[in-house]
Motif scaffolding. Sequence first.
Motif, PDB file in Angstrom:
ATOM      1  N   ARG A  94       0.835  -1.217   0.000  1.00 38.46           N
ATOM      2  CA  ARG A  94       0.000   0.000   0.000  1.00 38.46           C
ATOM      3  C   ARG A  94       0.866   1.261   0.000  1.00 38.46           C
ATOM      4  O   ARG A  94       0.559   2.228  -0.693  1.00 38.46           O
ATOM      5  N   ARG A 153       1.948   2.114  -3.295  1.00 38.94           N
ATOM      6  CA  ARG A 153       0.830   2.409  -4.195  1.00 38.94           C
ATOM      7  C   ARG A 153       0.587   1.316  -5.241  1.00 38.94           C
ATOM      8  O   ARG A 153       0.124   1.596  -6.342  1.00 38.94           O
ATOM      9  N   GLU A 203      -3.176   1.355  -6.029  1.00 37.62           N
ATOM     10  CA  GLU A 203      -3.580   2.590  -6.721  1.00 37.62           C
ATOM     11  C   GLU A 203      -3.179   2.572  -8.189  1.00 37.62           C
ATOM     12  O   GLU A 203      -3.849   3.154  -9.032  1.00 37.62           O
ATOM     13  N   ARG A 204      -2.085   1.902  -8.481  1.00 39.77           N
ATOM     14  CA  ARG A 204      -1.619   1.827  -9.869  1.00 39.77           C
ATOM     15  C   ARG A 204      -2.391   0.784 -10.674  1.00 39.77           C
ATOM     16  O   ARG A 204      -2.189   0.662 -11.875  1.00 39.77           O
ATOM     17  N   ASP A 230      -7.235  -3.964  -4.311  1.00 40.31           N
ATOM     18  CA  ASP A 230      -6.994  -3.872  -2.859  1.00 40.31           C
ATOM     19  C   ASP A 230      -8.095  -4.626  -2.110  1.00 40.31           C
ATOM     20  O   ASP A 230      -8.862  -4.057  -1.344  1.00 40.31           O
TER      21      ASP A 230
END
Length: 124
Positions: A41, A44, A47-48, A53
Amino acid sequence: MADLVLVRSRMRCSPVVAIVALLLFGCDVVTSRYATLDDARRDRLFERGWLPDILPPSTRNIQASNNVDVNTSEGEFSFDPVDYAAFAARLQIAPDGTFQYSSGKYTWKFSCDSRRGFCRYALR
């Protein structure tokens, strides 16, 4: 005559050199390893978009190999087997019997061993 043989030899090697160069430099595959879910996390990873998640809270030993040229990812992770049921509840059964998770235009396939607490995944 010796010059002719040398030229022929170079021509035979040329396709081999080109293929090796393509294999070495033609793909941008980035492999990342994370000891814990929190490490992933912080970097990231989710997020990428390489991995959703949704992993169990005990997830560890995450390995993700991402091909940025064709936007694919594959890897594996481990977790405590007691977390498997909650994780599997977030997945759908795919036609081939594996599990999958979809978000937007992306679908990840998971192949898991619930007793060992281990999954392999692929984003295609």
